[in-house]
Scaffold this motif. Structure first.
Motif, PDB file in Angstrom:
ATOM      1  N   GLN A 114       0.831  -1.203   0.000  1.00 58.95           N
ATOM      2  CA  GLN A 114       0.000   0.000   0.000  1.00 58.95           C
ATOM      3  C   GLN A 114       0.870   1.260   0.000  1.00 58.95           C
ATOM      4  O   GLN A 114       0.510   2.272  -0.606  1.00 58.95           O
ATOM      5  CB  GLN A 114      -0.932   0.008   1.214  1.00 58.95           C
ATOM      6  CG  GLN A 114      -2.054  -1.020   1.141  1.00 58.95           C
ATOM      7  CD  GLN A 114      -3.048  -0.862   2.288  1.00 58.95           C
ATOM      8  OE1 GLN A 114      -2.887  -0.019   3.154  1.00 58.95           O
ATOM      9  NE2 GLN A 114      -4.074  -1.693   2.275  1.00 58.95           N
ATOM     10  N   ALA A 115       2.014   1.188   0.666  1.00 55.39           N
ATOM     11  CA  ALA A 115       2.922   2.335   0.697  1.00 55.39           C
ATOM     12  C   ALA A 115       3.462   2.636  -0.705  1.00 55.39           C
ATOM     13  O   ALA A 115       3.603   3.802  -1.087  1.00 55.39           O
ATOM     14  CB  ALA A 115       4.080   2.063   1.660  1.00 55.39           C
ATOM     15  N   VAL A 116       3.753   1.583  -1.471  1.00 50.34           N
ATOM     16  CA  VAL A 116       4.225   1.770  -2.849  1.00 50.34           C
ATOM     17  C   VAL A 116       3.148   2.461  -3.677  1.00 50.34           C
ATOM     18  O   VAL A 116       3.410   3.430  -4.403  1.00 50.34           O
ATOM     19  CB  VAL A 116       4.611   0.419  -3.483  1.00 50.34           C
ATOM     20  CG1 VAL A 116       4.883   0.586  -4.972  1.00 50.34           C
ATOM     21  CG2 VAL A 116       5.826  -0.174  -2.781  1.00 50.34           C
ATOM     22  N   ARG A 117       1.908   1.978  -3.575  1.00 49.12           N
ATOM     23  CA  ARG A 117       0.804   2.583  -4.320  1.00 49.12           C
ATOM     24  C   ARG A 117       0.618   4.042  -3.912  1.00 49.12           C
ATOM     25  O   ARG A 117       0.393   4.920  -4.752  1.00 49.12           O
ATOM     26  CB  ARG A 117      -0.481   1.787  -4.098  1.00 49.12           C
ATOM     27  CG  ARG A 117      -1.661   2.277  -4.932  1.00 49.12           C
ATOM     28  CD  ARG A 117      -2.799   1.269  -4.991  1.00 49.12           C
ATOM     29  NE  ARG A 117      -3.336   0.978  -3.667  1.00 49.12           N
ATOM     30  CZ  ARG A 117      -3.185  -0.172  -3.032  1.00 49.12           C
ATOM     31  NH1 ARG A 117      -2.491  -1.163  -3.594  1.00 49.12           N
ATOM     32  NH2 ARG A 117      -3.734  -0.366  -1.840  1.00 49.12           N
ATOM     33  N   TYR A 118       0.738   4.310  -2.626  1.00 48.14           N
ATOM     34  CA  TYR A 118       0.598   5.668  -2.094  1.00 48.14           C
ATOM     35  C   TYR A 118       1.668   6.588  -2.698  1.00 48.14           C
ATOM     36  O   TYR A 118       1.386   7.729  -3.082  1.00 48.14           O
ATOM     37  CB  TYR A 118       0.717   5.617  -0.571  1.00 48.14           C
ATOM     38  CG  TYR A 118       0.629   6.943   0.135  1.00 48.14           C
ATOM     39  CD1 TYR A 118      -0.598   7.432   0.574  1.00 48.14           C
ATOM     40  CD2 TYR A 118       1.767   7.702   0.387  1.00 48.14           C
ATOM     41  CE1 TYR A 118      -0.678   8.649   1.245  1.00 48.14           C
ATOM     42  CE2 TYR A 118       1.696   8.924   1.053  1.00 48.14           C
ATOM     43  CZ  TYR A 118       0.473   9.385   1.481  1.00 48.14           C
ATOM     44  OH  TYR A 118       0.389  10.585   2.143  1.00 48.14           O
ATOM     45  N   ALA A 119       2.905   6.080  -2.786  1.00 52.86           N
ATOM     46  CA  ALA A 119       4.002   6.884  -3.330  1.00 52.86           C
ATOM     47  C   ALA A 119       3.738   7.255  -4.781  1.00 52.86           C
ATOM     48  O   ALA A 119       3.974   8.396  -5.204  1.00 52.86           O
ATOM     49  CB  ALA A 119       5.320   6.122  -3.198  1.00 52.86           C
ATOM     50  N   TYR A 120       3.219   6.309  -5.579  1.00 51.24           N
ATOM     51  CA  TYR A 120       2.898   6.598  -6.970  1.00 51.24           C
ATOM     52  C   TYR A 120       1.740   7.589  -7.077  1.00 51.24           C
ATOM     53  O   TYR A 120       1.767   8.533  -7.871  1.00 51.24           O
ATOM     54  CB  TYR A 120       2.540   5.311  -7.717  1.00 51.24           C
ATOM     55  CG  TYR A 120       3.739   4.503  -8.157  1.00 51.24           C
ATOM     56  CD1 TYR A 120       4.633   4.994  -9.104  1.00 51.24           C
ATOM     57  CD2 TYR A 120       3.988   3.238  -7.625  1.00 51.24           C
ATOM     58  CE1 TYR A 120       5.746   4.254  -9.506  1.00 51.24           C
ATOM     59  CE2 TYR A 120       5.084   2.495  -8.022  1.00 51.24           C
ATOM     60  CZ  TYR A 120       5.960   3.009  -8.966  1.00 51.24           C
ATOM     61  OH  TYR A 120       7.046   2.282  -9.364  1.00 51.24           O
ATOM     62  N   GLN A 121       0.713   7.384  -6.252  1.00 49.42           N
ATOM     63  CA  GLN A 121      -0.474   8.244  -6.320  1.00 49.42           C
ATOM     64  C   GLN A 121      -0.145   9.699  -5.996  1.00 49.42           C
ATOM     65  O   GLN A 121      -0.781  10.619  -6.507  1.00 49.42           O
ATOM     66  CB  GLN A 121      -1.544   7.723  -5.354  1.00 49.42           C
ATOM     67  CG  GLN A 121      -2.215   6.436  -5.804  1.00 49.42           C
ATOM     68  CD  GLN A 121      -3.144   5.863  -4.740  1.00 49.42           C
ATOM     69  OE1 GLN A 121      -3.060   6.228  -3.570  1.00 49.42           O
ATOM     70  NE2 GLN A 121      -4.020   4.946  -5.151  1.00 49.42           N
ATOM     71  N   HIS A 122       0.840   9.910  -5.124  1.00 53.65           N
ATOM     72  CA  HIS A 122       1.166  11.267  -4.692  1.00 53.65           C
ATOM     73  C   HIS A 122       2.388  11.843  -5.409  1.00 53.65           C
ATOM     74  O   HIS A 122       2.920  12.872  -5.011  1.00 53.65           O
ATOM     75  CB  HIS A 122       1.379  11.298  -3.173  1.00 53.65           C
ATOM     76  CG  HIS A 122       0.108  11.122  -2.401  1.00 53.65           C
ATOM     77  ND1 HIS A 122      -0.433   9.867  -2.152  1.00 53.65           N
ATOM     78  CD2 HIS A 122      -0.751  12.028  -1.856  1.00 53.65           C
ATOM     79  CE1 HIS A 122      -1.558  10.019  -1.463  1.00 53.65           C
ATOM     80  NE2 HIS A 122      -1.777  11.305  -1.281  1.00 53.65           N
ATOM     81  N   GLY A 123       2.834  11.174  -6.462  1.00 54.52           N
ATOM     82  CA  GLY A 123       3.891  11.728  -7.293  1.00 54.52           C
ATOM     83  C   GLY A 123       5.278  11.687  -6.706  1.00 54.52           C
ATOM     84  O   GLY A 123       6.184  12.368  -7.198  1.00 54.52           O
ATOM     85  N   LEU A 124       5.470  10.905  -5.627  1.00 60.80           N
ATOM     86  CA  LEU A 124       6.810  10.804  -5.048  1.00 60.80           C
ATOM     87  C   LEU A 124       7.725   9.954  -5.913  1.00 60.80           C
ATOM     88  O   LEU A 124       8.947  10.056  -5.836  1.00 60.80           O
ATOM     89  CB  LEU A 124       6.742  10.224  -3.632  1.00 60.80           C
ATOM     90  CG  LEU A 124       5.997  11.092  -2.609  1.00 60.80           C
ATOM     91  CD1 LEU A 124       5.903  10.379  -1.283  1.00 60.80           C
ATOM     92  CD2 LEU A 124       6.678  12.433  -2.446  1.00 60.80           C
ATOM     93  N   ILE A 125       7.132   9.100  -6.732  1.00 59.82           N
ATOM     94  CA  ILE A 125       7.886   8.291  -7.677  1.00 59.82           C
ATOM     95  C   ILE A 125       7.003   8.084  -8.892  1.00 59.82           C
ATOM     96  O   ILE A 125       5.774   8.035  -8.784  1.00 59.82           O
ATOM     97  CB  ILE A 125       8.309   6.939  -7.046  1.00 59.82           C
ATOM     98  CG1 ILE A 125       9.318   6.228  -7.940  1.00 59.82           C
ATOM     99  CG2 ILE A 125       7.111   6.051  -6.751  1.00 59.82           C
ATOM    100  CD1 ILE A 125      10.008   5.058  -7.255  1.00 59.82           C
ATOM    101  N   ARG A 126       7.619   7.997 -10.051  1.00 59.18           N
ATOM    102  CA  ARG A 126       6.864   7.862 -11.283  1.00 59.18           C
ATOM    103  C   ARG A 126       6.998   6.458 -11.840  1.00 59.18           C
ATOM    104  O   ARG A 126       8.062   5.856 -11.729  1.00 59.18           O
ATOM    105  CB  ARG A 126       7.352   8.876 -12.323  1.00 59.18           C
ATOM    106  CG  ARG A 126       7.017  10.315 -11.937  1.00 59.18           C
ATOM    107  CD  ARG A 126       7.632  11.297 -12.911  1.00 59.18           C
ATOM    108  NE  ARG A 126       7.177  12.646 -12.628  1.00 59.18           N
ATOM    109  CZ  ARG A 126       7.693  13.438 -11.719  1.00 59.18           C
ATOM    110  NH1 ARG A 126       8.675  12.989 -10.956  1.00 59.18           N
ATOM    111  NH2 ARG A 126       7.226  14.654 -11.536  1.00 59.18           N
TER     112      ARG A 126
END
Length: 226
Positions: free
Chosen positions: A207-219
């Protein structure tokens, strides 16, 4: 003009013959007093706490605790002690982590006695004690560095460090790998991850990985930055 103060030095190297050779060489150099020798990073940190030297000459590749981690601990706990790396390795993968950990000087083991004395005196005076070749590589690295696009603002009150840890989690790094990358302890990484989970409301790393993508921290791979 008064002579420079004598520098109290600890030598850290895991190879006994090399360590003893460096100690012997330093004993012949003006302005240097060897007050201790360590066979690994753990012992180096302990000796710094006991002896409060001015400078540690630090090898990088050592067991139990390598030179980068030992440098980080020394600079964190005993900021009055400077670290000069003295190593066989002159590659970027050795140089830049050591400097980021707090080393103020960097020499290779083919350095002459005058070069070692100058590096020790330089770091004691607050300057950088870098071999000429190292200085050139630093300048080349800076001049060649690409402009990094601005990262999205940290969501949900995450600190800059927590955002950095979350990005590395999303890249698939383990806690140990994140600790090595950021030069912090695994327990500190775990604390950051617990804070991330609490602030973002995620329950696990997926879920943390998905969160990072959703918030633009990683593309996602293949996404172009415009």
């Amino acid at each position: 003009m008064s002579a420079p103060a004598t520098a109290r030095v600890i030598v850290a190297d895991d190879q006994a013959v090399v360590r003893e050779g460096i100690v012997m060489l330093l004993g012949l150099l003006p302005g240097i007093e060897v007050v201790g020798a360590a066979k690994d990073g753990e012992e180096a940190v302990t000796l710094v706490g006991e002896l409060a030297p001015d400078v540690v000459l630090m090898d990088l590749r050592m067991p139990r605790c390598d030179g980068v981690e030992a440098t980080r601990r020394i600079r964190e706990r005993y900021p009055a002690t400077q670290v000069v790396v003295l190593t066989t390795y002159a590659d970027d993968d050795s140089l830049f982590p050591a400097l980021r950990a707090g080393a103020r000087g960097y020499l290779t083991k083919d350095a002459g006695g005058e070069e070692i004395v100058k590096a020790v005196q330089d770091v004691m005076a607050g300057d950088a004690g870098l071999a000429p070749g190292v200085q050139r590589r630093l300048l080349e690295r800076v001049s060649a560095a690409p402009v990094v696009p601005e990262r999205a603002a940290a969501p949900d009150g995450l600190t800059a460090r927590e955002s950095e840890v979350l990005t590395l989690v999303a890249e698939g790094l383990s806690n140990q790998e994140i600790a090595r990358r950021l030069h912090i302890g695994p327990a500190t990484v775990k604390t950051h991850i617990n804070n991330i989970f609490a602030k973002s409301g995620v329950r696990d790393r997926a879920q943390a990985v998905r969160y990072a993508y959703q918030h633009g921290l990683i593309r996602p791979p293949g996404t172009n930055i415009t």
